[in-house]
Design a protein around this motif. Structure first.
Motif: not given
Length: 275
Positions: A116-145
């Motif tokens: 993904l790429v996001a583009v905005a005009g100057a001064g418009a702080r912007v952030g984008v993120d994407v994740e593939a849905l997948r199994c997380l064997p360490d999900r409980p520990a990850l959620s604690e962090v």
């Protein structure tokens, strides 16, 4: 475990142009499309990018890196009229890439074969993120962090599939915001609190316990493709414009830009095709 049940959101075709005032444009593109001219794209990268690509252990990661960076350079060339190999583009790990002297802001993310790429005009702080849905064997520990106590409570009472999906949505929202403010993971993700909003969206609730710091931001939930989740963070006053998929046809239509030459016309409009 099936984590790819969500249908994709609509990403209609749209011209690749500079965003208008108060707009953020977001594009997706397939890093695994065999039609990408990888040799030409590799030729657009600067020496630092080529070193980073060569330093990746897996061939698939090298290939995806070249396509991701080359396509972003090409997209910016269409928007700015500057040849892609000459763009003063600086990549900052965990933060927004920067184009020196350009009146735009951008953010890039990738997961597996999607970018993904996001583009905005100057001064418009912007952030984008994407994740593939997948199994997380360490999900409980990850959620604690990465989660606040309230966010962890929101995971309770759901199936493992749904809890995993919710955790990944929460993570993308946090990382999108941290990219937008420019700190990346130097800031503890657990200091950023998000929550599902009415209508299936996202809301930024607090930053380090400060609700006032969250008031100036909007979060947008994204589903770029089946089996993925994503988020866009942008300062209030800017609207989200989803513009479709970038394809190899963009490079073909742009002609000389693919070899690093100057643009045919700085005002030329290139169309995306819908995936």
């Amino acid at each position: 475990m099936n984590l790819a049940a969500d249908p994709p959101s609509a990403w209609p075709a749209s011209p690749v142009t500079a965003p208008a005032a108060n707009q953020v444009r977001v594009w997706r593109f397939d890093l695994e499309d065999p039609a990408w001219p990888r040799t030409e794209l590799a030729g657009l990268l600067d020496s630092g990018e080529r070193r980073r690509a060569a330093g990746l252990a897996r061939t698939v990661d090298q290939r995806r890196f070249i396509v991701r960076h080359g396509v972003v350079r090409h997209l910016l060339a269409v928007i700015t009229g500057v040849a892609p190999s000459r763009l003063p583009l600086r990549w900052v790990e965990g933060q927004r890439p920067q184009v020196t002297g350009a009146s735009l802001e951008l953010s890039v993310s990738h997961s597996e074969g999607l970018a993904l790429v996001a583009v905005a005009g100057a001064g418009a702080r912007v952030g984008v993120d994407v994740e593939a849905l997948r199994c997380l064997p360490d999900r409980p520990a990850l959620s604690e962090v990465i989660c606040t106590p309230r966010e962890r409570r929101g995971l309770h009472g759901h199936s493992e599939v749904e809890a995993t999906r919710r955790l990944l949505v929460t993570w993308t929202a946090k990382e999108a915001y941290l990219k937008a403010v420019g700190t990346g993971l130097a800031t503890d993700p657990a200091a950023v609190e998000v929550s599902p909003a009415t209508g299936g969206g996202l809301a930024l609730l607090a930053v380090a316990g400060d609700r006032g710091a969250a008031a100036g931001w909007r979060l947008h939930a994204l589903v770029p493709s089946p089996g993925t989740v994503g988020a866009l963070a942008v300062a209030r006053g800017h609207s989200l414009v989803v513009t479709g998929s970038l394809t190899p046809a963009l490079l073909e239509a742009a002609g000389p830009r693919a070899t690093g030459q100057g643009p045919r016309s700085p005002r030329r409009t290139i169309l995306c095709s819908s995936a």
